[in-house]
Design a protein around this motif. Structure first.
Motif, short mmCIF file in Angstrom:
data_model
loop_
_atom_site.label_atom_id
_atom_site.label_comp_id
_atom_site.label_asym_id
_atom_site.label_seq_id
_atom_site.Cartn_x
_atom_site.Cartn_y
_atom_site.Cartn_z
N MET A 222 31.42 9.52 65.24
CA MET A 222 32.81 9.35 65.66
C MET A 222 33.43 8.12 65.00
SD MET A 222 33.08 10.44 69.61
CE MET A 222 32.85 12.14 70.11
N ASP A 223 32.60 7.09 64.80
CA ASP A 223 33.01 5.95 63.98
C ASP A 223 32.57 6.24 62.55
OD1 ASP A 223 33.63 3.48 62.89
OD2 ASP A 223 31.97 2.44 63.86
N ASN A 224 33.43 6.84 61.66
CA ASN A 224 34.85 6.85 61.90
C ASN A 224 35.47 8.20 61.53
OD1 ASN A 224 37.46 5.71 62.43
ND2 ASN A 224 37.68 5.21 60.28
N LEU A 225 34.71 9.27 61.78
CA LEU A 225 35.27 10.58 61.46
C LEU A 225 36.40 10.96 62.40
CD1 LEU A 225 32.25 12.77 60.34
CD2 LEU A 225 33.73 11.26 59.01
N THR A 226 36.52 10.28 63.57
CA THR A 226 37.71 10.51 64.40
C THR A 226 38.98 10.22 63.61
OG1 THR A 226 37.39 8.27 65.27
CG2 THR A 226 36.61 10.11 66.63
N SER A 227 38.97 9.13 62.86
CA SER A 227 40.15 8.75 62.07
C SER A 227 40.31 9.62 60.83
CB SER A 227 40.04 7.28 61.67
OG SER A 227 40.02 6.43 62.79
N VAL A 228 39.19 9.95 60.19
CA VAL A 228 39.26 10.80 59.00
C VAL A 228 39.86 12.15 59.37
CG1 VAL A 228 37.93 11.95 57.19
CG2 VAL A 228 37.30 9.63 57.91
N HIS A 229 39.40 12.73 60.46
CA HIS A 229 39.91 14.04 60.88
C HIS A 229 41.38 13.96 61.25
CE1 HIS A 229 40.25 17.55 63.70
NE2 HIS A 229 39.63 18.12 62.69
N ALA A 230 41.79 12.90 61.95
CA ALA A 230 43.21 12.75 62.30
C ALA A 230 44.06 12.59 61.04
CB ALA A 230 43.39 11.55 63.22
N GLY A 231 43.58 11.79 60.08
CA GLY A 231 44.33 11.62 58.83
C GLY A 231 44.40 12.89 58.03
N LEU A 232 43.32 13.64 58.02
CA LEU A 232 43.29 14.91 57.29
C LEU A 232 44.31 15.89 57.86
CD1 LEU A 232 41.94 16.93 55.34
CD2 LEU A 232 40.18 17.30 57.09
N ARG A 233 44.32 16.03 59.18
CA ARG A 233 45.31 16.93 59.78
C ARG A 233 46.73 16.39 59.59
NH1 ARG A 233 42.94 20.94 59.06
NH2 ARG A 233 44.84 21.88 59.90
N GLY A 234 46.87 15.06 59.64
CA GLY A 234 48.19 14.46 59.48
C GLY A 234 48.79 14.69 58.11
N ILE A 235 47.98 14.57 57.06
CA ILE A 235 48.53 14.75 55.70
C ILE A 235 48.82 16.23 55.43
CG2 ILE A 235 46.32 15.00 54.49
CD1 ILE A 235 49.39 13.02 53.26
N ILE A 236 48.02 17.11 56.03
CA ILE A 236 48.31 18.54 55.86
C ILE A 236 49.64 18.90 56.51
CG2 ILE A 236 47.58 20.84 56.64
CD1 ILE A 236 44.68 19.95 56.13
N GLU A 237 49.93 18.27 57.66
CA GLU A 237 51.17 18.57 58.38
C GLU A 237 52.36 17.73 57.93
OE1 GLU A 237 50.01 17.78 62.38
OE2 GLU A 237 48.49 19.39 62.42
N ALA A 238 52.13 16.73 57.09
CA ALA A 238 53.21 15.81 56.68
C ALA A 238 54.30 16.55 55.92
CB ALA A 238 52.64 14.69 55.82
N PRO A 239 55.56 16.15 56.12
CA PRO A 239 56.66 16.81 55.41
C PRO A 239 56.59 16.55 53.91
CG PRO A 239 57.46 14.87 56.58
CD PRO A 239 56.04 15.09 57.03
N ALA A 240 57.02 17.53 53.14
CA ALA A 240 56.97 17.42 51.68
C ALA A 240 58.22 16.81 51.09
CB ALA A 240 56.74 18.81 51.07
N ASP A 241 59.23 16.51 51.90
CA ASP A 241 60.53 16.10 51.37
C ASP A 241 61.07 14.84 52.05
OD1 ASP A 241 60.92 17.21 53.83
OD2 ASP A 241 62.58 18.53 53.24
N GLY A 242 60.18 13.93 52.46
CA GLY A 242 60.63 12.73 53.14
C GLY A 242 61.10 11.65 52.18
N PRO A 246 53.63 10.13 51.71
CA PRO A 246 52.52 10.06 52.67
C PRO A 246 51.19 10.15 51.93
CG PRO A 246 53.78 12.10 52.96
CD PRO A 246 54.36 11.40 51.80
N VAL A 247 50.25 9.30 52.35
CA VAL A 247 48.94 9.21 51.69
C VAL A 247 47.85 9.18 52.75
CG1 VAL A 247 47.47 7.87 50.13
CG2 VAL A 247 49.96 7.89 49.79
N PHE A 248 46.78 9.91 52.49
CA PHE A 248 45.56 9.89 53.32
C PHE A 248 44.43 9.35 52.45
CE2 PHE A 248 41.75 12.70 54.12
CZ PHE A 248 41.23 11.95 55.16
N ALA A 249 43.83 8.22 52.86
CA ALA A 249 42.78 7.59 52.08
C ALA A 249 41.56 7.35 52.96
CB ALA A 249 43.27 6.27 51.49
N ALA A 250 40.48 8.06 52.69
CA ALA A 250 39.23 7.89 53.44
C ALA A 250 38.19 7.31 52.50
CB ALA A 250 38.77 9.22 54.02
N PHE A 251 37.79 6.07 52.76
CA PHE A 251 36.88 5.34 51.89
C PHE A 251 35.43 5.49 52.36
CE2 PHE A 251 40.91 2.99 52.06
CZ PHE A 251 41.24 2.93 50.71
N ASP A 252 34.50 5.21 51.46
CA ASP A 252 33.09 5.12 51.81
C ASP A 252 32.71 3.65 51.97
OD1 ASP A 252 30.47 5.80 52.29
OD2 ASP A 252 30.10 6.71 50.33
#
Length: 418
Positions: A222-242, A246-252
């Motif tokens: 959960m540390d830290n795939l909770t955030s990765v999963h939220a960011g992944l869903r967020g960028i998929i749902e993000a508007p294309a014309d704002g 919008p950027v989703f960055a999941a580091f190692d």
């Protein structure tokens, strides 16, 4: 998505992501399925509007470039990390003791070691073939780090120091000299004609809803795939014309300091943002202006008040389960949140219709840090540190309230939407 759907989707993501390499690959596959175009860092990148994703080892970055983007268009970035504490397999891994075949491993990050004992563990990671091709692998349960019976250590419940070399080597079979299988031969048989590998131990127990009313989700990583999963869903749902990118960055490698090519202290995000700005024709001055107008939301798990040790927490800021994600604040800048960032976070939570809770460390315990200060120092982008509250952080199995998981999703999506 409903709370139950988010919990189910997250549980599936954890199950498919035993290592950082898997987490990045699964995220990429979901993004490509949602219409993102995968790019290679070795190729020239398109400059037209669209949705794009690039993977570097165990890290993944995705973004949506709107038609209206200019050289000074700011970014809204959700930052997270894909790795978790655990054990990495060493070279020449075979160890034989007392008729047992064991695996020589090294502790990775700040694992809560006692929780890894007597668990059914698998081996997972990436292998590299002779032609340079990379494959991801994962076995069934094959390993177990055994506790010593209380009959042989009567004082074990009074406290026992764990020797990281002697006490943490898992059993995988019978000594080959007594008719068992050599562990190196077995590994080669499972991963094929690989010339090298990066392999880790991973728990095999599936995530589960628990609690008398099913309010909690118990899971590894959960540390830290909770955030990765939220960011992944967020960028998929993000508007294309704002009016931002919008950027989703999941580091190692956050758990070992982030100072790697795929960590937040490395150049990955800076490289990606720079190439996006180059495609927009940005001068150095315009790029700097865009960065100063941008925001980075550094999302990493935090701590709920522990019911059996409440004195370990601040006396007036006491996050509780089900009351929303955490805004992490530190006078010594171990977290980057300041007043302007708090206002941005509050606005995102208001837009999502969710509550949030402040988190600070008790003065006698310095607490951990995360990618926020590292990325902010490298990029100069204003940064906010947040995350979902957990119990048992860095355990092989952590605990979250499903309402907090859903609220994190809502707030992250609202932030990326602007």
């Amino acid at each position: 998505m409903t709370t139950d759907a988010i919990a189910s989707s997250f549980a599936q993501y954890v199950t498919e992501s035993p290592t950082a390499f898997h987490a990045a690959a699964v995220a990429r596959d979901q993004l490509v399925a949602a219409g993102f175009t995968e790019l290679s860092e070795l190729d020239a990148w398109p400059t037209e509007a669209g949705a794009y994703v690039v993977v570097r080892d165990g890290a993944v970055i995705a973004w949506r470039l709107p038609e209206s983007a200019t050289a000074t268009t700011p970014f809204r970035i959700l930052g997270a990390h894909t790795d978790s504490p655990g054990f990495r397999i060493k070279p020449n891994p075979g160890v034989r003791t007392g008729g047992w075949e064991q695996l020589n491993v090294e502790v990775y990050g700040g694992a809560l070691l006692s929780t890894w004992f007597d668990r059914d563990l698998r081996i997972a990671g990436r292998v590299v073939d002779a032609d340079g091709a990379v494959r991801l692998v994962s076995t069934d349960a094959v390993a177990r780090i055994p506790n010593l019976a209380i009959h042989l250590d009567r004082g074990v419940n009074d406290g026992k120091e764990i020797d990281r070399q002697r006490h943490t080597l898992p059993v995988v079979g019978i000594d080959a000299a007594f008719g068992g299988t050599d562990v190196l031969d077995w590994l080669r048989g499972r991963v094929g004609e690989a010339v090298s590998w990066d392999l880790f131990l991973a728990d095999t127990q599936a995530p589960a809803r628990i609690g008398i009313d099913g309010a909690f989700l118990a899971s590894g990583r959960m540390d830290n795939l909770t955030s990765v999963h939220a960011g992944l869903r967020g960028i998929i749902e993000a508007p294309a014309d704002g009016d931002h990118v919008p950027v989703f960055a999941a580091f190692d490698h956050e758990e070992i300091g982030s100072s790697t090519p795929s960590g937040a202290g490395g150049p990955f995000l800076e490289d990606v943002l720079g190439r996006v700005q180059e495609g927009l024709g940005a001068t150095r001055s315009e790029a700097a202006r865009a960065f100063r107008a941008s925001w980075l939301l550094s999302s990493d798990a935090g701590h709920l008040v522990h019911p059996n040790q409440p004195e370990k927490h601040d006396p007036t800021n006491r996050p509780r389960p089900g009351a929303g994600p955490l805004l992490k604040i530190s006078a010594n800048q171990r977290y980057m949140t300041e007043a302007k960032g708090e206002a941005v976070w509050a606005a995102a939570c208001d837009a999502a219709g969710v509550t949030w809770q402040p988190f600070v460390n008790v003065n006698t315990i310095p607490g951990g840090s995360t990618i926020g200060p590292i990325a902010a120092t490298r990029l100069g982008i204003p940064t906010i540190d947040i995350g979902v509250g957990l119990l048992s952080m860095h355990s092989v199995r952590e605990l979250v309230h499903v309402d907090d998981l859903a609220a994190l999703h809502g707030a992250v999506a609202a932030f990326l939407a602007g």
